[in-house]
Scaffold this motif. Structure first.
Motif, PDB file in Angstrom:
ATOM      1  N   ALA A   1       9.085  -0.898  -0.918  1.00  0.00           N
ATOM      2  CA  ALA A   1       8.573  -2.242  -1.246  1.00  0.00           C
ATOM      3  C   ALA A   1       7.525  -2.669  -0.087  1.00  0.00           C
ATOM      4  CB  ALA A   1       9.506  -3.256  -0.984  1.00  0.00           C
ATOM      5  N   HIS A   2       7.821  -2.121   1.026  1.00  0.00           N
ATOM      6  CA  HIS A   2       6.785  -2.250   1.999  1.00  0.00           C
ATOM      7  C   HIS A   2       5.084  -1.605   1.704  1.00  0.00           C
ATOM      8  CE1 HIS A   2       4.720  -3.106   5.776  1.00  0.00           C
ATOM      9  NE2 HIS A   2       4.497  -1.757   6.289  1.00  0.00           N
ATOM     10  N   LEU A   3       5.410  -0.207   1.284  1.00  0.00           N
ATOM     11  CA  LEU A   3       4.140   0.497   1.016  1.00  0.00           C
ATOM     12  C   LEU A   3       3.370  -0.105  -0.218  1.00  0.00           C
ATOM     13  CD1 LEU A   3       5.105   3.935   1.876  1.00  0.00           C
ATOM     14  CD2 LEU A   3       4.293   2.376   3.281  1.00  0.00           C
TER      15      LEU A   3
ATOM     16  N   LEU B   1       1.566  -3.340   0.686  1.00  0.00           N
ATOM     17  CA  LEU B   1       0.207  -2.926   1.422  1.00  0.00           C
ATOM     18  C   LEU B   1      -0.795  -2.291   0.550  1.00  0.00           C
ATOM     19  CD1 LEU B   1       1.689  -0.700   4.650  1.00  0.00           C
ATOM     20  CD2 LEU B   1       0.813  -3.157   4.546  1.00  0.00           C
ATOM     21  N   ARG B   2      -0.405  -1.479  -0.451  1.00  0.00           N
ATOM     22  CA  ARG B   2      -1.224  -0.887  -1.410  1.00  0.00           C
ATOM     23  C   ARG B   2      -1.924  -2.067  -2.238  1.00  0.00           C
ATOM     24  NH1 ARG B   2      -3.466   0.837  -6.864  1.00  0.00           N
ATOM     25  NH2 ARG B   2      -3.971   2.908  -6.502  1.00  0.00           N
ATOM     26  N   ALA B   3      -0.997  -3.080  -2.722  1.00  0.00           N
ATOM     27  CA  ALA B   3      -1.447  -4.030  -3.518  1.00  0.00           C
ATOM     28  C   ALA B   3      -2.183  -5.078  -2.947  1.00  0.00           C
ATOM     29  CB  ALA B   3      -0.246  -4.957  -4.177  1.00  0.00           C
ATOM     30  N   HIS B   4      -2.143  -5.201  -1.657  1.00  0.00           N
ATOM     31  CA  HIS B   4      -3.119  -6.057  -0.933  1.00  0.00           C
ATOM     32  C   HIS B   4      -4.156  -5.363  -0.584  1.00  0.00           C
ATOM     33  CE1 HIS B   4      -3.513  -7.916   3.849  1.00  0.00           C
ATOM     34  NE2 HIS B   4      -4.479  -8.296   2.943  1.00  0.00           N
ATOM     35  N   ALA B   5      -4.375  -4.149  -0.208  1.00  0.00           N
ATOM     36  CA  ALA B   5      -5.733  -3.433  -0.119  1.00  0.00           C
ATOM     37  C   ALA B   5      -6.304  -3.290  -1.649  1.00  0.00           C
ATOM     38  CB  ALA B   5      -5.192  -2.031   0.191  1.00  0.00           C
ATOM     39  N   ALA B   6      -5.817  -2.951  -2.475  1.00  0.00           N
ATOM     40  CA  ALA B   6      -6.652  -2.873  -3.695  1.00  0.00           C
ATOM     41  C   ALA B   6      -7.079  -4.146  -4.328  1.00  0.00           C
ATOM     42  CB  ALA B   6      -5.461  -2.270  -4.948  1.00  0.00           C
ATOM     43  N   ALA B   7      -6.393  -5.066  -4.035  1.00  0.00           N
ATOM     44  CA  ALA B   7      -6.846  -6.458  -4.611  1.00  0.00           C
ATOM     45  C   ALA B   7      -8.106  -6.636  -3.543  1.00  0.00           C
ATOM     46  CB  ALA B   7      -5.942  -7.385  -4.441  1.00  0.00           C
ATOM     47  N   GLY B   8      -7.949  -6.554  -2.389  1.00  0.00           N
ATOM     48  CA  GLY B   8      -9.013  -7.130  -1.461  1.00  0.00           C
ATOM     49  C   GLY B   8     -10.208  -6.203  -1.790  1.00  0.00           C
ATOM     50  N   LEU B   9     -10.124  -4.953  -1.810  1.00  0.00           N
ATOM     51  CA  LEU B   9     -11.194  -3.945  -2.144  1.00  0.00           C
ATOM     52  C   LEU B   9     -11.790  -4.516  -3.365  1.00  0.00           C
ATOM     53  CD1 LEU B   9      -9.696  -0.521  -0.806  1.00  0.00           C
ATOM     54  CD2 LEU B   9     -11.503  -1.673   0.045  1.00  0.00           C
TER      55      LEU B   9
ATOM     56  N   ALA C   1       1.291   4.577  -2.357  1.00  0.00           N
ATOM     57  CA  ALA C   1       0.944   4.096  -0.819  1.00  0.00           C
ATOM     58  C   ALA C   1      -0.484   4.705  -0.791  1.00  0.00           C
ATOM     59  CB  ALA C   1       1.766   4.939  -0.098  1.00  0.00           C
ATOM     60  N   ILE C   2      -1.299   4.777  -1.649  1.00  0.00           N
ATOM     61  CA  ILE C   2      -2.392   5.331  -1.703  1.00  0.00           C
ATOM     62  C   ILE C   2      -3.413   4.204  -2.276  1.00  0.00           C
ATOM     63  CG2 ILE C   2      -3.880   7.240  -2.610  1.00  0.00           C
ATOM     64  CD1 ILE C   2      -1.655   9.046  -2.222  1.00  0.00           C
ATOM     65  N   VAL C   3      -4.727   4.091  -1.844  1.00  0.00           N
ATOM     66  CA  VAL C   3      -5.373   3.203  -2.494  1.00  0.00           C
ATOM     67  C   VAL C   3      -7.074   4.087  -2.270  1.00  0.00           C
ATOM     68  CG1 VAL C   3      -6.103   1.616  -0.650  1.00  0.00           C
ATOM     69  CG2 VAL C   3      -6.588   1.259  -2.836  1.00  0.00           C
TER      70      VAL C   3
ATOM     71  N   ASN D   1       2.614   0.992   8.764  1.00  0.00           N
ATOM     72  CA  ASN D   1       1.156   0.276   8.844  1.00  0.00           C
ATOM     73  C   ASN D   1       1.505  -1.381   8.539  1.00  0.00           C
ATOM     74  OD1 ASN D   1       0.133   3.206   7.571  1.00  0.00           O
ATOM     75  ND2 ASN D   1      -1.074   2.152   9.375  1.00  0.00           N
ATOM     76  N   THR D   2       0.542  -2.027   8.878  1.00  0.00           N
ATOM     77  CA  THR D   2       0.818  -3.477   8.633  1.00  0.00           C
ATOM     78  C   THR D   2      -0.234  -4.297   7.895  1.00  0.00           C
ATOM     79  OG1 THR D   2      -0.602  -4.092  10.614  1.00  0.00           O
ATOM     80  CG2 THR D   2       1.693  -3.674  11.170  1.00  0.00           C
ATOM     81  N   HIS D   3      -0.053  -5.370   7.327  1.00  0.00           N
ATOM     82  CA  HIS D   3      -1.078  -6.117   6.654  1.00  0.00           C
ATOM     83  C   HIS D   3      -2.333  -6.389   7.447  1.00  0.00           C
ATOM     84  CE1 HIS D   3       1.318  -6.566   2.684  1.00  0.00           C
ATOM     85  NE2 HIS D   3       2.199  -6.774   3.512  1.00  0.00           N
ATOM     86  N   ALA D   4      -2.124  -6.569   8.786  1.00  0.00           N
ATOM     87  CA  ALA D   4      -3.176  -6.867   9.582  1.00  0.00           C
ATOM     88  C   ALA D   4      -3.950  -5.837   9.697  1.00  0.00           C
ATOM     89  CB  ALA D   4      -2.619  -7.229  11.171  1.00  0.00           C
ATOM     90  N   GLU D   5      -3.630  -4.524   9.453  1.00  0.00           N
ATOM     91  CA  GLU D   5      -4.382  -3.192   9.363  1.00  0.00           C
ATOM     92  C   GLU D   5      -5.172  -3.186   8.211  1.00  0.00           C
ATOM     93  OE1 GLU D   5      -2.153   0.019  12.468  1.00  0.00           O
ATOM     94  OE2 GLU D   5      -1.543  -0.150  10.193  1.00  0.00           O
ATOM     95  N   VAL D   6      -4.303  -3.807   7.148  1.00  0.00           N
ATOM     96  CA  VAL D   6      -5.048  -3.678   5.852  1.00  0.00           C
ATOM     97  C   VAL D   6      -6.530  -4.701   5.849  1.00  0.00           C
ATOM     98  CG1 VAL D   6      -5.212  -4.476   3.234  1.00  0.00           C
ATOM     99  CG2 VAL D   6      -3.178  -3.306   4.442  1.00  0.00           C
ATOM    100  N   GLU D   7      -6.327  -5.957   6.686  1.00  0.00           N
ATOM    101  CA  GLU D   7      -7.310  -6.710   6.742  1.00  0.00           C
ATOM    102  C   GLU D   7      -8.407  -6.138   7.602  1.00  0.00           C
ATOM    103  OE1 GLU D   7      -8.031  -9.618   5.436  1.00  0.00           O
ATOM    104  OE2 GLU D   7      -6.232  -9.559   4.199  1.00  0.00           O
TER     105      GLU D   7
END
Length: 423
Positions: A320-322, A325-333, A350-352, A403-409
């Motif tokens: 769930a965590h990964l 993170l992937r959804a957060h990164a994919a949406a932001g990118l 877990a890959i974007v 990994n953390t959501h802060a690292e995604v940001e």
């Protein structure tokens, strides 16, 4: 033109995994004056202290060669090695009909299968002239090149299950490729270059129903979405320790005994023989028959410790965590102008992976590294897939439980900065 746009991003909540970062001392360092954000986990994950401790205990107290000694250390080492085998069989849901062979990683495991099915020994090779091998178009080179060589060696035909324009595989396309001459079907559980999670369960079932040997590359899923082997129509499954918080140079080939018994060994020599004369030899039973030479015993111990670490942390929690993170990164990118995200909608990944218009991935990777952010750039050992998608090399961020959501940001801000600078 502004680079950061407003997008709806997935809700981000604490998962309870944050304290586990302390179990990974390598993450505490600074790189280029910035805290390390290690986002290259699809290539290699870091190892936690419990895994390092398990290997250290073995090296300091039990190090000896296995199976051939009567002294105490050899017996303890043998027990540790075989306990690791049993623990890993439970980890992947293997049943009584399965056996597990230790390898140096996914690449050796897949080569063992391709070589073993296409080489004659005491029995004729499984793959014969005129037979067909089907490999999915999502594969890492390690699950493509060995099959190219097997087809060439045996005069067989290699067919590719092509993904669609979005990089997805479809069971109906496989159904059209399968024939009575199909001997092997090989597919990944998660594409390392795009993060695509194909419907491998349905694909394996179709191939098995057609009478083919089925091969699953689970390297990119075993750290968080472990395929349950007993529930799959799968003859051979391969994965690596270094992608699941375990040591480098370790891996597994696990599968049905009847299928493993059809493999001609890849390595001949010590521990894989039952008896030897000057002119001939008889091979040992599984799994030793496929494990010639002194194995990486401490690596096997560390690999089992990594599996225990995953289970103790909680597979569902990690997954769930990964995914978040992937959804957060994919949406932001995807919200950045000129950025294309590959397999943007896939789940359980877990890959974007992404490309930025007019900007080379190596340049993005270099600028991110200057900010302490480690990503992977290039073709990711999957050049035919990226050529098929028409996107060329990409930048890939991949996530682990630490990994953390802060690292995604930080990743999103870093990519935005790189685009401004490089354009």
């Amino acid at each position: 033109m502004g680079e950061i746009v407003s997008v709806d991003r997935p809700a981000r909540h604490s998962t309870g995994l944050e304290p586990l970062r302390a179990q990974f001392p390598v993450l505490a360092q600074a790189v280029n004056g910035a805290p390390l954000a290690y986002l290259d986990n699809a290539a290699t994950t870091q190892t936690p202290l419990p895994v390092q401790d398990a290997m250290r205990r073995f090296e300091q107290h039990d190090r000896a060669n296995i199976h051939r000694g009567v002294h105490a250390l050899s017996q303890r080492a043998t027990d540790a090695f075989e306990q690791a085998r049993n623990d890993l069989k439970r980890f992947v849901g293997a049943g009584a009909e399965h056996e597990l062979v230790f390898t140096s990683g996914t690449t050796e495991a897949l080569n063992l299968v391709a070589h073993g099915l296409s080489t004659s020994g005491a029995a004729p090779a499984v793959i014969q002239p005129g037979d067909e091998i089907i490999v999915s178009g999502l594969e890492h080179h390690a699950n493509l090149v060995p099959w190219q060589q097997a087809a060439r060696r045996r005069g067989a035909t290699l067919r590719i299950l092509r993904p669609d324009a979005q990089g997805r595989l479809h069971p109906e396309d496989l159904a059209q490729l399968l024939t009575p001459r199909t001997r092997v079907f090989a597919v990944t559980a998660c594409a390392n270059a795009t993060g695509e999670r194909p419907p491998f369960e349905a694909l394996l079932a179709l191939a098995a129903e057609a009478g083919a040997f089925t091969v699953l590359d689970a390297a990119q899923s075993v750290a968080h979405a472990v395929p349950g082997l007993s529930a799959l129509d799968c003859d051979f499954m391969a994965f690596s320790g270094h992608k699941m918080y375990g040591p480098m140079g370790t891996g597994v080939l696990v599968g049905r005994r009847g299928a493993l018994e059809r493999l001609e060994p890849l390595r001949y020599g010590g521990d894989m023989v039952a008896w030897v004369s000057a002119t001939e030899a008889s091979f040992a039973e599984l799994p030793l028959r496929l494990e010639g030479g002194t194995p990486n015993v401490s690596g096997a111990v560390g690999l089992a410790a990594a599996a225990a670490f995953i289970d103790q942390t909680g597979r569902a929690l990690i997954d769930a965590h990964l995914s978040a993170l992937r959804a957060h990164a994919a949406a932001g990118l995807a919200g950045l102008p000129g950025v294309t995200v590959l397999s943007a909608e896939t789940g359980a990944s877990a890959i974007v992976s992404f490309v930025a218009e007019g900007v080379h991935p190596h340049d993005i990777g270099t600028l991110l590294d200057e900010q302490g952010i480690a990503v992977r750039t290039g073709h990711h050992c999957a050049q035919p897939l990226l050529d098929h998608l028409g996107l060329g090399p990409t930048t890939r961020a991949s996530f682990a439980l630490y990994n953390t959501h802060a690292e995604v940001e930080r990743l999103l801000a870093g990519v935005s900065h790189a685009r401004k600078l490089l354009r």
